[in-house]
Write an enzyme that holds these catalytic residues in place. Structure first.
Site, PDB file in Angstrom:
ATOM      1  CB  SER A 101      -0.874  -0.013   1.254  1.00 18.14           C
ATOM      2  OG  SER A 101      -1.579   1.203   1.344  1.00 18.14           O
ATOM      3  CG  ASN A 154       6.447   7.560   3.461  1.00 20.13           C
ATOM      4  OD1 ASN A 154       5.353   8.079   3.734  1.00 20.13           O
ATOM      5  ND2 ASN A 154       6.712   6.286   3.708  1.00 20.13           N
ATOM      6  CG  ASN A 190      -2.079   1.777   7.684  1.00 15.53           C
ATOM      7  OD1 ASN A 190      -1.292   1.449   8.572  1.00 15.53           O
ATOM      8  ND2 ASN A 190      -1.882   2.817   6.899  1.00 15.53           N
ATOM      9  CB  CYS A 198      -0.176   5.089   9.065  1.00 15.25           C
ATOM     10  SG  CYS A 198       0.565   6.413   8.096  1.00 15.25           S
ATOM     11  CB  ILE A 240       7.246  -4.367   9.272  1.00 15.64           C
ATOM     12  CG1 ILE A 240       8.384  -4.087   8.266  1.00 15.64           C
ATOM     13  CG2 ILE A 240       7.633  -5.553  10.114  1.00 15.64           C
ATOM     14  CD1 ILE A 240       9.702  -3.626   8.890  1.00 15.64           C
ATOM     15  N   GLY A 255      12.448   0.227   2.463  1.00 19.72           N
ATOM     16  CA  GLY A 255      13.518  -0.105   1.529  1.00 19.72           C
ATOM     17  C   GLY A 255      14.450  -1.179   2.083  1.00 19.72           C
ATOM     18  N   GLY A 313       7.185  -2.951  -1.800  1.00 16.40           N
ATOM     19  CA  GLY A 313       6.865  -1.540  -1.662  1.00 16.40           C
ATOM     20  C   GLY A 313       7.837  -0.643  -2.405  1.00 16.40           C
TER      21      GLY A 313
HETATM   22  C1  FMN Z   1       5.742   6.475   0.017  1.00 14.66           C
HETATM   23  C2  FMN Z   1       5.121   5.415   0.858  1.00 14.66           C
HETATM   24  C3  FMN Z   1       3.764   5.478   1.190  1.00 14.66           C
HETATM   25  C4  FMN Z   1       3.162   4.510   1.977  1.00 14.66           C
HETATM   26  N1  FMN Z   1       1.832   4.570   2.262  1.00 14.66           N
HETATM   27  C5  FMN Z   1       1.229   3.586   2.986  1.00 14.66           C
HETATM   28  C6  FMN Z   1      -0.160   3.571   3.212  1.00 14.66           C
HETATM   29  O1  FMN Z   1      -0.886   4.439   2.753  1.00 14.66           O
HETATM   30  N2  FMN Z   1      -0.701   2.569   3.967  1.00 14.66           N
HETATM   31  C7  FMN Z   1       0.077   1.565   4.483  1.00 14.66           C
HETATM   32  O2  FMN Z   1      -0.427   0.659   5.156  1.00 14.66           O
HETATM   33  N3  FMN Z   1       1.411   1.525   4.257  1.00 14.66           N
HETATM   34  C8  FMN Z   1       2.004   2.517   3.532  1.00 14.66           C
HETATM   35  N4  FMN Z   1       3.355   2.461   3.289  1.00 14.66           N
HETATM   36  C9  FMN Z   1       4.147   1.348   3.845  1.00 14.66           C
HETATM   37  C10 FMN Z   1       4.359   0.227   2.818  1.00 14.66           C
HETATM   38  O3  FMN Z   1       3.144  -0.308   2.404  1.00 14.66           O
HETATM   39  C11 FMN Z   1       5.267  -0.869   3.406  1.00 14.66           C
HETATM   40  O4  FMN Z   1       4.644  -1.385   4.560  1.00 14.66           O
HETATM   41  C12 FMN Z   1       6.631  -0.365   3.783  1.00 14.66           C
HETATM   42  O5  FMN Z   1       7.078   0.598   2.868  1.00 14.66           O
HETATM   43  C13 FMN Z   1       7.684  -1.468   3.882  1.00 14.66           C
HETATM   44  O6  FMN Z   1       7.863  -2.127   2.663  1.00 14.66           O
HETATM   45  P1  FMN Z   1       9.029  -1.739   1.600  1.00 14.66           P
HETATM   46  O7  FMN Z   1      10.312  -1.671   2.355  1.00 14.66           O
HETATM   47  O8  FMN Z   1       8.986  -2.820   0.568  1.00 14.66           O
HETATM   48  O9  FMN Z   1       8.656  -0.413   1.044  1.00 14.66           O
HETATM   49  C14 FMN Z   1       3.960   3.446   2.477  1.00 14.66           C
HETATM   50  C15 FMN Z   1       5.312   3.360   2.144  1.00 14.66           C
HETATM   51  C16 FMN Z   1       5.900   4.325   1.345  1.00 14.66           C
HETATM   52  C17 FMN Z   1       7.365   4.202   1.013  1.00 14.66           C
END
Ligand code: FMN
Ligand code: FAD
Ligand code: FAD
Ligand code: FMN
Ligand code: FES
Ligand code: FES
Lengths: 258, 310, 310, 258
Positions: B27, B75, B133, B136, B197, B223, B271
Site C-alpha cells: 500500500s 516518507n 492499517n 501508519c 511490517i 527499503g 513496496g
Molecule cells: C511512500 C510510501 C507510502 C506509503 N503509504 C502507505 C499507506 O498508505 N498505507 C500503508 O499501510 N502503508 C504505507 N506504506 C508502507 C508500505 O506499504 C510498506 O509497509 C513499507 O514501505 C515497507 O515495505 P518496503 O520496504 O517494501 O517499502 C507506504 C510506504 C511508502 C514508502
C-alpha cells in the site's frame, strides 16, 4: 503517452566544467515522443548512497538518430557518479515523465533559466521557434561559469545573460535585467526554471506585468510516476503531484506563490 | 526428467483470497494499479494493495515528505487520499475489471472512521478484502497508536470485524517491543491474516540548514535497509499465529521474497522497490518460479515456513 | 576575521567525564583500544567504550556470528569475553595510561552479575565510568530483556547505582515501543547518562541452504542502515531526560555525527564504521571541527540540541 | 607487525577465465613485510550491496617493485565488482593481516590448494623453496577450469593435479590422488587451503598418516583486525579469532576437526 524503461548507452559525456556536464545517450529502441519540459528518472548504479532514481529534464532530443541528452550539474553523490560515466556505459531511464510546457496564446515568449534550470529550455525554444513564435532567452547564474552553452539558443532568438557577480552579461539577478525596464513588456508568456527563489521572483514580476507564467519545479521525488505522493505541490485545487501533474505549473495555480 | 519442465504451482491462499502467486504490491507504493500499467501487465500480480483509503478526504502532510537514507527512504505522506466515497465513484470503476485481487488499505484516526470505510467497501464486488492499517507512523492521531498496544489493536479489529465479513487483514507496526503479542491480539478478535511490517520510525537532518528533512520531523523508513528487521518480525509472528502472514519490508528481488516465504510468510508485498524498477514485481514472480524449478519444488507452498533451524 | 583561525572548542562534558571531543568508539567494535593503535593515535578520541565485560568468562555464540545486509551487518557475538577478573589483570594494564577516557561496557545475565562487575571496576583509577549494557540482543537470558521493560531497566540501574559511585551510563535498547519512557525510568534511578541505540533485532536467511545466516537465528543490526532509526530515538530521548545523551547507530562520517549532535546528543559513538575504515574516528573529529569553523561556531556545545523545528 | 591502510593502484587485471582473475597492484608507499598466509581486507567501492570489506590472501609480493597480486574467484557481488577494476583504478587495502604458515621441522612439504585456495600457496612454496625445502604442490578443482596457473609452481617443485571430472590430472578429490597411495608418505608437513570439506578430508588423511597439518580457514569476517569477534574458530584453547590468531591453524588445535 506511454512511459517506458530503456537502458540507454552513453556515447559521449561532455564535461563543460568541474560542475556541469552533458550526457549524450543512444536509445536501443525507438524512443517515444518527448515533449519540452518532460523529464527522466535515471538509475545511478554502483553508488551505495543513491538508492532512489534521480530526476533530470530532457535537454535535447534527436528523433531521427534516436538520441537524447541530459544537462546535469553536480549537486551531490548521485550526480557526481553520473559525471564519471563514459562512452559505452549504460544509463537506465524511466521516461518520458511529467506534463510539458503549454504553448503560448501570443506570439512572443521569454524563456528564463537559472543555472542548470536552462536544461528544459532548449527543447522549448526549438518548439516555439518551429511554431513561428518569437523567442527571447534569458540565462542567469552566479558567475560566468554557470552560464552553460548560451550560444546554442541564438538560432531561436535573442540571448540575454545576467550573473550575480557581473562576470558575464548584466550584473544582478535575472529579474533585474534591462529587458524588464520598460512599462509594457512585449512578452505574452514567460517560462522559467531554476532555483526556487528565482522562480518566485520571476513569477511575481510576471504577475505585476500581467504576463502568463509557467515554471518547472524541482521537487524531491521518489517514484516519478505518481505512485508515492512525495513530490506534491499545493495548488488552488489541492495537492498535485509534480511528477505527473507537473513539473510544469502555471504560477497562478500555485497556492503558496500568490 | 519430465517433471523439470512442468511449471511449479505459484498459487497461494490467504484466507478466502486465492492469489495467482504470492507477490503483491504494498500500500502507498503502487497507487491503485493504473499508474503501473505502462510498465507491466498488473494482472500478472498476486494482488494489489491500494493506497490508504480514509473516511474523508485528507491532504496528508506538508512538503517535504521524503528523504533518502542509506539503502532506504523516509516518507511522511500521511494518508493523502480523496476519501472512500471518491474511491468508490472514481477509482473503483477503473480497477474493477482487474483479474488480480485488489485489496483496499483502510486507515483512519478513529474506530468509527475505520468502520465507516469498511462498511462502504463491503458491497464492492471486486474488493474481496481489506487491509487495516493500524500502523501508519505518519498521522498525528490514530494511525500507529492503534498498532502499538494490544488493547487498541484488538478493539479496532473487533469493531471492523463486526461490520466487515470478507477477508480482513490487519497490518502491524514494527515500532513495538513485542509484535507477536499484537498479532495474537488481532487474531483473537477475528483477523483473517496479518501483514507486516509497516515502516519503521526514522528521522534525518539537513546539517547545513540544521532542520529536519521532513516537514513532520520523523517519518517512516522503508527499503532494503529494513529487510533484516522485517524478516525477524515475520518469523516470530508466523510462529505465534495460525492465520496466514503476509510479509514485507525491503523486498527488492526474488531472493529477498524467498527469505520471507521461508520465514513463514504465505504471501509477500513489494513496496519501495517499485520506485526503483516499476516492473520489479514481475521479475520477482519469475525469480520465485526459477528457484522452485531449480530446487525441484512443485509448489510454492512447499517452501513456506520451511526454514531449517535444525 | 581573526576568529576564523581560532580552533573551535570540541570538548564536551558527560556528567563527570571531560571528553576532549564528542567522538567515542562503540562497545564491541573497537576491542579495548590496542587493536586500533596501528591505524591512529587512540588518544585523539573523546573516549573508548570497551568490549562488554561480564562477571565470568563467556564463550559467546557459535559461528557463524555475522551476516552482511544492505548497508549494514548483523552480529550475534554474544558478549564473548574473559570476565572482569581477566580484564583487571590482563587488559587494564595495557590501557591504563591512555590519555583518552576509557569506559567499560558492563553486561551480565543477572542483576547480581552486573553489580559484581561494577563493584570490581570501581577501584580502577583510569576507569571513570561504566556503560551498563541492558540492551544486548545476543544473549539468551538477561541482556536485552533488562532493556525492554521499565521496571527491569529501573531495577538493574538502581542496584548498580548503589554499588557504583562514578559515572554510570545506561545503554538502551531500540527494540521497544517507547524508548523515552525507559530513558526516564533509568534517569529516575540515578543514571548519569543514557547511550543509544544498541543494535536492532534482525535476521537473514541463506535461501540456498534454507537456513538462518546466524547460528542464533536472529542477531543485532548495525551500520548506516539503522541511522534514521537511531536518530529518531535520540531526538525524543534528549527531549525527555535532563541527563546527557550519547547517540549512536550507523555513524560513518562527520555529517552523520553532526546530525546526532543537532538532535540532542552530547557525545556520539562510532561502531560498525570502524570495521570499514579503522581510522574513521579521527576523520570524524576533524570533520566536526571543519563544520564548526565553516559555520562560525566557537564550541561544539553551540550545536548540541540545536535542531531547528520552527 | 604494523598493519596499515593504502590505496593501491591497479596496474593490471588478468581475467584468467569467466570466474578467476588476478589483480596486480602497485603500492604508493613502501609496503611492510608480508608473510606467506597473510591476507588483506579490500574495500569494494561503488557497490551498494557490499558494505563490509572482503578478505583475500596475498598471492604474490614483489618487494623490489613494491607490488602485490591477489588471485580472486568470483563468488558474489563484491568479487564481481572487483573483476571489473581496470588499470588505473584504486583499491584500498588494510594489510598485512593474520598470522602466517609455520615453517616445517622436516625437509619435505606438500602444499594443497583447492580451487582459489591455491592463492596463499605461491608465497609459501617460494619461501619453502628459498629455505631449501623440498616442495610438492597438489592442486584440485572441479574441472580443468578451476586449476589456475599450475605451471607457476614448477620452479619450486613437482605439481600434481586432480579434478572431480578428470578433465585435468587425476580424476577425483585431492585426497584420492596417487601421491597418497603408499604406506609411508615422504612429507613432514601438509599445508592446505580450499573448501571446508576438502580441508577436513586433508586433515583427516594427514592425521591418519601422522603428518603435521596446517590449514588456512576462510571464516566470514567483518573487521579483519580482531575487533569484532565475528570470525571465531573453536580451538582446544577456546575461541580464537581467525583474522588475528589465524587464518592459519594447525589442525590438531581445531576442536571440531578431531
Ligand atoms: C511512500 C510510501 C507510502 C506509503 N503509504 C502507505 C499507506 O498508505 N498505507 C500503508 O499501510 N502503508 C504505507 N506504506 C508502507 C508500505 O506499504 C510498506 O509497509 C513499507 O514501505 C515497507 O515495505 P518496503 O520496504 O517494501 O517499502 C507506504 C510506504 C511508502 C514508502
Ligand atoms: C523534474 C526535475 C528535473 C530536474 N532536471 C535537472 C536537470 O536537467 N539537470 C540537473 O542537473 N538537475 C536537475 N534536477 C535536479 C536533480 O534531480 C538533483 O540535482 C539531483 O537529484 C541531485 O542528486 P545527487 O545525488 O547529486 O544529490 P544528493 O546528494 O542526493 O543531494 C544534493 C542536493 O540535491 C537535492 N536533491 C536530491 N535529490 C533530489 C531529487 N530527487 N530531486 C530534486 N533535488 C534533489 C538535495 O535536496 C540536496 O540539496 C531536476 C529535478 C527535478 C525534480
Ligand atoms: C582469510 C581469507 C582469505 C581469502 N582469500 C581469498 C582469495 O585469495 N581469493 C578468493 O577468491 N577468495 C578468498 N577468500 C574468500 C573471499 O573473501 C570471498 O569469496 C569474498 O569475500 C566473497 O565476496 P562476494 O561479495 O563476492 O560474495 P557475497 O555475495 O558476499 O557472498 C557469496 C559467497 O561468498 C561467501 N563470503 C562472503 N563474504 C565472505 C567473507 N568475508 N569471507 C569469506 N567468505 C565470504 C558467502 O558466504 C557466500 O557463500 C578468502 C577469505 C578469507 C576469510
Ligand atoms: C560486532 C559487534 C559487537 C558488539 N558488541 C557490543 C557489546 O559487547 N556491548 C554493547 O553494548 N554493544 C555492542 N554492540 C553494539 C554497538 O556498540 C552499537 O550500539 C551498535 O553497533 C550501533 O552502532 P553502529 O551502527 O555505529 O555500529 C556491538 C556491535 C557490533 C557490530
Ligand atoms: S515522485 Fe512519486 S508521486 Fe511524484
Ligand atoms: S573479523 Fe573481526 S575479529 Fe576477526
Amino acid at each position: 503517452m506511454k512511459r517506458t524503461i530503456h537502458d540507454f548507452r552513453v556515447y559521449q559525456n561532455d564535461h563543460l566544467s568541474n560542475d556541469y556536464f552533458v550526457l549524450y545517450l543512444d536509445c536501443p529502441e525507438k524512443m517515444p515522443e518527448i515533449l519540452p519540459g518532460q523529464f527522466v528518472q535515471a538509475l545511478v548504479e554502483h553508488s551505495p548512497a543513491t538508492y532512489l532514481r534521480r530526476p533530470f529534464s530532457v535537454y535535447h532530443v534527436d528523433e531521427q538518430l534516436n538520441r537524447m541528452a541530459l544537462m546535469i550539474k553536480v549537486a551531490g553523490i548521485g550526480t557526481a557518479a553520473l559525471m564519471k560515466l563514459s562512452a559505452g556505459d549504460t544509463l537506465n531511464l524511466i521516461y518520458p515523465l511529467g506534463n510539458s510546457f503549454e504553448m503560448p496564446e501570443g506570439d512572443h515568449a521569454l524563456l528564463i533559466g537559472g543555472g542548470v534550470g536552462i536544461a528544459p529550455m532548449y527543447m522549448l525554444a526549438k518548439r516555439l521557434h518551429d511554431l513561428g513564435k518569437k523567442v527571447d532567452v534569458l540565462i542567469g547564474g552566479r558567475t560566468s561559469k554557470d552560464i552553460i552553452e548560451p550560444n546554442l539558443y541564438r538560432e531561436f532568438g535573442n540571448v540575454h545573460i545576467t550573473t550575480d557577480d557581473g562576470s558575464l552579461g548584466e550584473k544582478g539577478m535575472v529579474t533585474q535585467h534591462s529587458l524588464f525596464s520598460g512599462e509594457n513588456l512585449p512578452f505574452s508568456k514567460i517560462y522559467a526554471c531554476g532555483p526556487d527563489p528565482m522562480m518566485r521572483a520571476v513569477s511575481n514580476l510576471a504577475k505585476s506585468k500581467g504576463i502568463d507564467c509557467e515554471v518547472s519545479l524541482e521537487n524531491l521525488m521518489a517514484c516519478g510516476i505518481g505512485a508515492c505522493l512525495c513530490c506534491i505541490v499545493e495548488t488552488n485545487e489541492g495537492n498535485k503531484t509534480s511528477c505527473v501533474e507537473g513539473p510544469v505549473f502555471n504560477t497562478r495555480d500555485l497556492k503558496a506563490w500568490q | 526428467m519430465s517433471d523439470s519442465i512442468i511449471k511449479p504451482d505459484l498459487s497461494v491462499k490467504v484466507h478466502n483470497l486465492n492469489l495467482k502467486n504470492p507477490v503483491m504490491t504494498a500500500s502507498g507504493t503502487f497507487g491503485y494499479g493504473p499508474e503501473f500499467e505502462d510498465f507491466m501487465d498488473v494482472n500478472l500480480l498476486g494482488g494489489i494493495l491500494t493506497k490508504a483509503c480514509t473516511s474523508k478526504n485528507r491532504d496528508g502532510n506538508r512538503y517535504p515528505r521524503m528523504a533518502e537514507t542509506p539503502m532506504g527512504m523516509l516518507n511522511s505522506v500521511g494518508l493523502q487520499n480523496k476519501g472512500v466515497d471518491y474511491f468508490i465513484q472514481n477509482i473503483y470503476p477503473k480497477i474493477k475489471d482487474y483479474t488480480t485481487e485488489v485489496i483496499v488499505n483502510v486507515s483512519d484516526s478513529t474506530v468509527e472512521g475505520y468502520m465507516e470505510v469498511a462498511e462502504k467497501l463491503l458491497p464492492l464486488e471486486k474488493i474481496s478484502g481489506i487491509e487495516l492499517n493500524i500502523s501508519c507512523p505518519n498521522v498525528k492521531e490514530g494511525g500507529m497508536a492503534f498498532g502499538t498496544s494490544c488493547p487498541m489493536a484488538a478493539s479496532v479489529t473487533k469493531a471492523v470485524r463486526e461490520v466487515y465479513s470478507k477477508t480482513l487483514i490487519v497490518k502491524l507496526s514494527p515500532n513495538v517491543t513485542n509484535i507477536a503479542e499484537i498479532a495474537r491480539a488481532v487474531e483473537d478478535e477475528g483477523a483473517d491474516s496479518v501483514s507486516l511490517i509497516n515502516t519503521l520510525l526514522g528521522m534525518a537532518i539537513d546539517i547545513e540548514k540544521r532542520k529536519p528533512m521532513l516537514s513532520t520531523i520523523t517519518g517512516g523508513l522503508s527499503g532494503p535497509a529494513v529487510k533484516p528487521v522485517a524478516l525477524r518480525m515475520v518469523w516470530p509472528v508466523a510462529n505465534a499465529v495460525k492465520i496466514p502472514v503476509i510479509g514485507m519490508g525491503g523486498i527488492s528481488n526474488a531472493s529477498d521474497a524467498i527469505e520471507f516465504l521461508l520465514a513463514g510468510a504465505t504471501a509477500i508485498q513489494v513496496g519501495t522497490a517499485n520506485f526503483i524498477d516499476p516492473a520489479v514485481c514481475v521479475k520477482i514472480i519469475d525469480g520465485i518460479e526459477d528457484y522452485l524449478i531449480r530446487h525441484k519444488f512443485s509448489s510454492v507452498n512447499d517452501i513456506i515456513g520451511k526454514l531449517n533451524i535444525q
